[in-house]
Design a protein around this motif. Structure first.
Motif, mmCIF file in Angstrom:
data_model
loop_
_atom_site.group_PDB
_atom_site.id
_atom_site.type_symbol
_atom_site.label_atom_id
_atom_site.label_comp_id
_atom_site.label_asym_id
_atom_site.label_seq_id
_atom_site.Cartn_x
_atom_site.Cartn_y
_atom_site.Cartn_z
ATOM 1 N N LEU A 59 47.006 -21.607 -51.343
ATOM 2 C CA LEU A 59 48.220 -20.993 -50.790
ATOM 3 C C LEU A 59 47.891 -21.283 -49.081
ATOM 4 C CD1 LEU A 59 49.962 -18.440 -50.807
ATOM 5 C CD2 LEU A 59 47.786 -17.151 -50.161
ATOM 6 N N VAL B 130 52.423 -12.396 -51.460
ATOM 7 C CA VAL B 130 51.574 -13.780 -51.989
ATOM 8 C C VAL B 130 52.433 -13.769 -53.233
ATOM 9 C CG1 VAL B 130 49.536 -14.496 -52.764
ATOM 10 C CG2 VAL B 130 49.575 -13.043 -50.701
ATOM 11 N N LEU C 271 45.194 -10.726 -46.134
ATOM 12 C CA LEU C 271 45.177 -12.356 -45.637
ATOM 13 C C LEU C 271 45.535 -12.078 -44.108
ATOM 14 C CD1 LEU C 271 46.322 -14.699 -48.237
ATOM 15 C CD2 LEU C 271 44.124 -14.089 -47.759
ATOM 16 N N PRO D 236 43.218 -19.548 -51.047
ATOM 17 C CA PRO D 236 44.009 -19.803 -49.570
ATOM 18 C C PRO D 236 43.270 -20.954 -48.926
ATOM 19 C CG PRO D 236 42.379 -17.886 -49.567
ATOM 20 C CD PRO D 236 42.415 -18.497 -50.893
ATOM 21 N N TRP E 262 43.404 -19.024 -43.141
ATOM 22 C CA TRP E 262 43.317 -17.396 -43.571
ATOM 23 C C TRP E 262 42.021 -16.996 -43.438
ATOM 24 C CZ3 TRP E 262 47.843 -15.178 -43.575
ATOM 25 C CH2 TRP E 262 48.865 -15.982 -44.368
#
Length: 173
Positions: free
Chosen positions: A2, A13, A40, A63, A67
């Motif tokens: 991510l 997300v 996040l 992630p 983040w």
């Protein structure tokens, strides 16, 4: 994996296909995958924003290191909404360090002053964000189904032309 660019203004997300875990770059991702209910918070000063991890997050979504994951006992989506406001972006920008890409050090995050709205208001925000995410995912699934139908029709219509071209090439060779 991510990335910061995967998150829009709606804190969603995105769900990734099963291949998302194959993109993992160990030195660029956080150690643990996302868990439902997490928030996040971006540490990139020029793109300081929040995201809410709802119940439709793909397993093993990691992630990138831009983040910070936060956990709240209650109403995490409401906190994501609150953390994404301009009144927090401005003070966060003052905490950035670095010359080319400026990041907010994770240990500086607690110095941000975050107001605590009443629980009833946060509950309402929570429901609104969750409702929006459900609607958005439903529309995304409908859009994907329509796109698949479109490509099937396109392929069906153009298949005879493609076959004729390949036969003509064979004759010319």
């Amino acid at each position: 994996m991510l990335r910061l660019s995967d998150i829009g203004d709606d804190f969603l997300v995105p769900s990734f296909d099963g291949g998302a875990s194959s993109e993992i770059i160990p030195y660029r991702t956080l150690a643990k995958p996302l868990v439902q209910g997490e928030v996040l918070l971006s540490t990139l000063g020029s793109s300081f924003r929040a995201a809410y991890v709802d119940d439709d997050v793909s397993p093993n979504t990691f992630p990138v290191d831009g983040w910070v994951t936060l956990r709240f006992r209650e109403t995490p989506a409401a906190w994501a909404l609150l953390l994404s406001t301009e009144s927090l972006r401005s003070p966060a920008a003052k905490l950035t360090v670095g010359s080319v890409q400026q990041f907010v050090p994770p240990d500086a995050m607690p110095s941000l002053r975050v107001p605590t709205p009443p629980r009833e208001l946060r509950d309402r925000w929570q429901r609104a964000v969750e409702r929006h995410h459900a609607q958005r995912r439903s529309l995304d699934h409908q859009w994907s189904a329509l796109a698949n139908e479109l490509w099937a029709v396109f392929d069906t219509v153009h298949q005879p032309v493609a076959n004729a071209r390949s036969r003509a090439r064979e004759v010319l060779q």
